[in-house]
Design an enzyme around this catalytic site. Structure first.
Site, PDB file in Angstrom:
ATOM      1  N   TYR A  13      20.263  42.455  53.394  1.00 22.70           N
ATOM      2  CA  TYR A  13      20.287  42.288  54.862  1.00 22.70           C
ATOM      3  C   TYR A  13      18.964  42.735  55.476  1.00 22.70           C
ATOM      4  CZ  TYR A  13      25.134  42.523  53.320  1.00 22.70           C
ATOM      5  OH  TYR A  13      26.295  42.348  52.622  1.00 22.70           O
ATOM      6  N   ASP A 242      42.267  42.349  48.092  1.00 21.44           N
ATOM      7  CA  ASP A 242      40.873  42.599  47.710  1.00 21.44           C
ATOM      8  C   ASP A 242      40.697  44.107  47.555  1.00 21.44           C
ATOM      9  OD1 ASP A 242      38.179  43.116  47.610  1.00 21.44           O
ATOM     10  OD2 ASP A 242      37.625  41.764  49.248  1.00 21.44           O
ATOM     11  N   LYS A 271      33.091  46.497  41.778  1.00 21.43           N
ATOM     12  CA  LYS A 271      32.413  47.762  42.096  1.00 21.43           C
ATOM     13  C   LYS A 271      32.610  48.856  41.049  1.00 21.43           C
ATOM     14  CE  LYS A 271      31.961  47.106  47.086  1.00 21.43           C
ATOM     15  NZ  LYS A 271      30.532  47.210  47.323  1.00 21.43           N
TER      16      LYS A 271
HETATM   17  N1  PMP Z   1      35.180  42.775  48.913  1.00 22.14           N
HETATM   18  C1  PMP Z   1      35.046  44.031  49.366  1.00 22.14           C
HETATM   19  C2  PMP Z   1      36.238  44.737  49.932  1.00 22.14           C
HETATM   20  C3  PMP Z   1      33.809  44.673  49.308  1.00 22.14           C
HETATM   21  O1  PMP Z   1      33.673  45.921  49.782  1.00 22.14           O
HETATM   22  C4  PMP Z   1      32.710  43.976  48.738  1.00 22.14           C
HETATM   23  C5  PMP Z   1      31.329  44.603  48.625  1.00 22.14           C
HETATM   24  N2  PMP Z   1      30.964  45.471  49.637  1.00 22.14           N
HETATM   25  C6  PMP Z   1      32.892  42.672  48.262  1.00 22.14           C
HETATM   26  C7  PMP Z   1      34.151  42.114  48.373  1.00 22.14           C
HETATM   27  C8  PMP Z   1      31.773  41.884  47.656  1.00 22.14           C
HETATM   28  O2  PMP Z   1      31.396  42.388  46.414  1.00 22.14           O
HETATM   29  P1  PMP Z   1      29.949  42.086  45.820  1.00 22.14           P
HETATM   30  O3  PMP Z   1      28.965  42.754  46.724  1.00 22.14           O
HETATM   31  O4  PMP Z   1      30.002  42.680  44.449  1.00 22.14           O
HETATM   32  O5  PMP Z   1      29.779  40.615  45.789  1.00 22.14           O
END
Ligand code: PMP
Length: 421
Positions: A13, A242, A271
């Protein structure tokens, strides 16, 4: 080094014309980042929710060292391997009961894309192709790829810039019912009004269970989540949870769905899956979803080059072992208690709108957007690595952080707020 970085490398960003300052980091161990100039910073970010065991962990290093001479990578098309199978087994042992099939993706956003595909393909294979939209709740964040982005909060997400090419989904209000509190009248009714009116065109509801992360750091009632899951069943809409940010203990439970005792139809993990070592994510589905997708002979249409990368799978399996062998609940509870005691009183600070704590997540919401560059420089001067954004100054340290290190982070937040006057 910094000159090249500034002129040629994009950061998250970031502007290429006027990028914010970056600090060169030379190494990291335990809960500390060592800068190139020798200074040490206590890590309050776990590198965006990932490094739950801290950095340079001997057990995780060993998992990689053992795997490298066997194979760093092979394609997953037509081949399989022990690291992927072992990780799949481990995951199915610990995720909410009923999830049975695992797709290994290469990042969180991609796992969300796969989850959306699963939901759409499921209904397509049932002969109901009109069920192709998503319903979500405001204040969510699901990633930066186009499918995921379309389900992010429409105001603080990136809809403004990409609207013409984003899928048009439905957004229920953010639940006002807070975590630990009973359901407030109106929250679930607003959600039900949307799901009832649009069930015929809805493939799935997608949400972050209990903890909304990058979309606003909001913790909502488990009763709301349980209610949403029941409504999804009632109206014949799949539920995608998610847990990319919440998975592996961050909210005080191994998975945030456990707070409400629910099993989603599809679950995204990422993550902390590899303890922060390598990029890997997983999309899990129930037997019903998996069989449904293939009911018409259909194939799940996704297959990234680095799918189920053996190094990433090996370190992920070891990271899960390490977590389960550790007193992680007690550690997260101790972090939660210290965050409450340390950040709680900051609610009275004139610059602060609210303080929220859940598990190993401490959030100070300010009244005005914070001057990110100045505040970050202040934190670094205090020996703390904390990256605020918008009106949020937050801590989510590795679970292995010591009380002294966490105390330093809390003190840095408090003194940082004093600079905002
Ligand atoms: N979903 C959630 C809840 C997240 O916190 C994130 C990353 N901040 C993502 C999806 C996307 O994951 P990535 O950055 O590994 O693509």
């Amino acid at each position: 080094m910094l000159d090249f970085d500034r002129q040629h490398l994009w950061h998250p960003y970031a502007s290429m014309v006027d990028p914010l300052r970056c600090w060169p980091v030379a190494s990291a161990a335990g809960c500390r980042l060592r800068l190139a100039d020798g200074r040490e910073l206590v890590d309050g970010m776990s590198s965006w929710w990932c490094a739950i065991h801290g950095y340079n962990h001997p057990a995780l290093n060993a998992a990689l060292e053992e795997q490298i001479p066997r194979m760093a990578h092979v394609m997953f098309g037509g081949l399989t391997h022990e690291p992927a199978v072992a990780l799949g087994q481990r995951l199915l042992d610990i995720v909410p009961a009923g999830l049975d099939r695992v797709f290994f993706a290469d990042s969180g956003s991609v796992s969300v894309e796969v989850a959306i595909k699963m939901a759409l393909q499921y209904w397509f294979a049932q002969g109901r192709p009109q069920k192709a939209r998503l319903l979500t709740i405001r204040g969510g964040y699901h990633g930066d790829t186009f499918g995921a982005m379309a389900a992010c909060d429409p105001v603080n997400g990136m809809h403004e810039r990409f609207r013409p090419v984003l899928a048009q989904h439905l957004f229920a209000p953010r639940p006002r019912s807070r975590f630990g509190e009973p359901l407030q009248p109106g929250d679930l009714e607003a959600f039900e009004a949307l799901i009832a009116a649009h069930a015929q065109e809805l493939a799935a509801v997608i949400l972050e269970p209990i903890v909304q992360g990058a979309g606003g750091m909001w913790f909502y009632s488990a009763e709301y989540l349980a209610g949403v899951a029941a409504l999804c069943r009632q109206y014949g809409v799949l539920l995608i949870a998610d847990e990319i940010a919440t998975g592996f203990g961050r909210s005080g439970r191994l998975f945030a769905c456990e707070h409400a005792g629910i099993t989603p139809d599809i679950l995204c993990l990422g993550k902390a899956l590899t303890g922060g070592y390598l990029t890997l994510a997983a999309t899990l589905a129930t037997e019903r979803v998996a069989r449904g997708i293939s009911a018409d002979g259909g194939l799940l249409m996704h297959g990234p080059t680095f799918m189920a990368n053996p190094l990433a799978c090996a370190v992920a399996a070891r990271s899960i072992e390490l977590l389960l062998e550790s007193p992680w609940q007690a550690r997260v509870a101790a972090i939660e208690a210290q965050l409450r005691a340390g950040l709680g009183p900051l609610a009275a600070h004139p610059a602060v709108a609210e303080v929220r704590v859940l598990g190993a997540i401490g959030v100070v919401e300010t009244r005005e957007p914070v001057p990110m560059a100045a505040l970050q420089a202040h934190f670094v001067a205090q020996g703390a690595w904390i990256r605020p954004f918008g009106r949020l100054v937050y801590l989510m340290p590795p679970y292995t952080i010591s009380p002294e290190e966490l105390g330093l982070l809390i003190h840095a937040v408090a003194s940082g707020l004093d600079t905002l006057a």
